[in-house]
Design an enzyme around this catalytic site. Structure first.
Site, PDB file in Angstrom:
ATOM      1  CB  THR A  53      -0.211 -25.138 -39.016  1.00 17.21           C
ATOM      2  OG1 THR A  53      -1.345 -24.968 -39.857  1.00 17.21           O
ATOM      3  CG2 THR A  53       0.762 -26.133 -39.622  1.00 17.21           C
ATOM      4  NE  ARG A  69     -10.016 -23.675 -41.584  1.00 14.78           N
ATOM      5  CZ  ARG A  69      -9.173 -22.656 -41.687  1.00 14.78           C
ATOM      6  NH1 ARG A  69      -8.121 -22.603 -40.904  1.00 14.78           N
ATOM      7  NH2 ARG A  69      -9.380 -21.698 -42.561  1.00 14.78           N
ATOM      8  CG  ASP A  80      -5.994 -14.254 -41.891  1.00 14.46           C
ATOM      9  OD1 ASP A  80      -6.503 -13.809 -42.934  1.00 14.46           O
ATOM     10  OD2 ASP A  80      -6.565 -15.081 -41.159  1.00 14.46           O
TER      11      ASP A  80
HETATM   12  O1  F6P Z   1      -6.910 -18.231 -42.297  1.00 17.43           O
HETATM   13  C1  F6P Z   1      -7.192 -17.339 -43.282  1.00 17.43           C
HETATM   14  C2  F6P Z   1      -8.650 -17.092 -43.473  1.00 17.43           C
HETATM   15  O2  F6P Z   1      -8.699 -16.753 -44.795  1.00 17.43           O
HETATM   16  C3  F6P Z   1      -9.341 -16.051 -42.634  1.00 17.43           C
HETATM   17  O3  F6P Z   1      -9.056 -14.735 -42.972  1.00 17.43           O
HETATM   18  C4  F6P Z   1     -10.783 -16.408 -42.849  1.00 17.43           C
HETATM   19  O4  F6P Z   1     -11.585 -15.932 -41.844  1.00 17.43           O
HETATM   20  C5  F6P Z   1     -10.713 -17.901 -42.832  1.00 17.43           C
HETATM   21  O5  F6P Z   1      -9.441 -18.251 -43.290  1.00 17.43           O
HETATM   22  C6  F6P Z   1     -11.770 -18.591 -43.641  1.00 17.43           C
HETATM   23  O6  F6P Z   1     -11.593 -19.966 -43.511  1.00 17.43           O
HETATM   24  P1  F6P Z   1     -12.446 -21.067 -44.265  1.00 17.43           P
HETATM   25  O7  F6P Z   1     -12.000 -21.055 -45.694  1.00 17.43           O
HETATM   26  O8  F6P Z   1     -12.132 -22.320 -43.583  1.00 17.43           O
HETATM   27  O9  F6P Z   1     -13.859 -20.627 -44.163  1.00 17.43           O
END
Ligand code: F6P
Length: 329
Positions: free
Chosen positions: A111, A78, A134
């Site tokens: 994205t 990200r 998701d």
């Molecule tokens: O985008 C998918 C997701 O798995 C969400 O369901 C979850 O809240 C988030 O990513 C967790 O993101 P990270 O791995 O950055 O904590």
């Protein structure tokens, strides 16, 4: 197919949370591009690799033996830098140095948002591919990774069911979904959960406690409750606390499945969907499409403008919600 564009060199990247099937999508993009005599470049770590110039040419053999692998060989991130004009300028200059004239972006809403801003600023054609567990993207029935994630989730829930039953315990099982309840709804229905907490729907905990006590009176000694991490009461831990405070007489345990849901070999459905969308994205670019996300709706590939895909809500199926309540009686 004869190309309607001058596109000769395409960059592909994965961005945001990884999802099982991203590798299958990358493989499909690479091989479709090579089939059309295009040069194809892998950009590492999503937008970050564009900013940092972490870009390399990919050949067909570079994507051998990855269709069955979770994660993403291109890695993902990200990226904060890409939020600034300066970061995007660097990214564009790096793409220019490689003569990359179109992009395929695999990821979720963030994205797509980055892609939309970037293509508006620099006029570079971009096609998005929905990759997130998701399933919360408009313009496609399913996102890549969702099918695998719900199967991972119910495998875990089935195992918990065995021990919950053996000990007559109540289990609250938290699944992923910060903003969307697709995983919770499907895992809940698929595992026969007694209750499902979703971000999209307010659930009155007092009513749930009342029903749990009723269940105990009718000798339903164990129970499974599925909780989406982003539901409004604060998640499984917070709900468990409330239930305990209400002096629920039976034993209660919490399991948070967490990132287990993001890994693992993609299901066949996800591999096929990813292959289809990777192929469609490259074909779409060559047909002159840009600023759109590829998706599959009712078994047909369609393209949705980023603007619409980003700003439209994909609501949960109300029939499924109602059915889940009825079947949990
Ligand atoms: O985008 C998918 C997701 O798995 C969400 O369901 C979850 O809240 C988030 O990513 C967790 O993101 P990270 O791995 O950055 O904590």
């Amino acid at each position: 197919m004869k190309s309607k564009t001058n596109i000769r060199r395409i960059g592909v990247f994965t961005s945001g949370g990884d999802a099982p099937g991203m590798n299958a999508a990358v493989r499909s993009v690479v091989r479709t591009a090579i089939y059309h005599d295009l040069h194809i470049f892998g950009i590492k770590n999503g937008y970050q690799g564009m900013v940092d110039n972490d870009i390399q040419r990919l050949e067909a053999k570079n994507v051998a033996n990855i269709i069955q692998r979770g994660g993403t060989i291109l890695r993902t991130a990200r990226c904060e830098d890409f939020r600034s004009k300066e970061g995007r300028k660097n990214a564009f200059q790096n793409l220019e140095a490689f003569d990359i004239d179109a992009l395929v972006a695999i990821g979720g809403n963030g994205t797509y948002t980055g892609a939309q801003i970037f293509s508006k600023e620099y006029g570079i054609p971009i096609i998005g591919i929905p990759g997130t567990i998701d399933n919360d993207l408009f313009g496609t029935d399913r996102t890549i990774g969702f099918d695998t994630a719900i199967n991972t989730a119910i495998e875990a829930v089935d195992k918990i069911r065995d021990t919950a039953n053996a000990h007559s315990r109540l289990f609250l099982i938290e699944v992923m979904g910060r903003h969307a309840g697709y995983i919770a709804l499907h895992a809940g229905i698929g595992s026969g959960a007694g209750k499902i907490f979703l971000p999209e729907k307010h659930t009155d905990i007092d009513e749930v406690i009342h029903n749990l006590q009723k269940d105990l009176r009718r000798q339903k000694l164990f129970n499974l409750i599925i909780v989406a991490e982003g539901e409004a009461n604060g998640g499984a831990m917070a709900i468990a606390k409330r239930i305990k405070e209400a002096n629920y007489p039976s034993e209660l345990k919490v399991t948070i499945i967490g990132h287990l849901q993001r890994g693992g070999a993609p299901s066949c459905n996800d591999r096929v969907l990813a292959s289809r969308l990777g192929y469609a994205a490259v074909q779409g670019l060559l047909e002159g499409r840009a600023g759109v996300a590829a998706g599959v709706i009712s078994d047909e590939v369609i393209f949705t403008p980023f603007e619409e895909a980003i700003n439209s809500n994909k609501p949960l199926n109300q029939d499924l919600l109602k059915m889940a309540e009825i079947l949990a009686l």
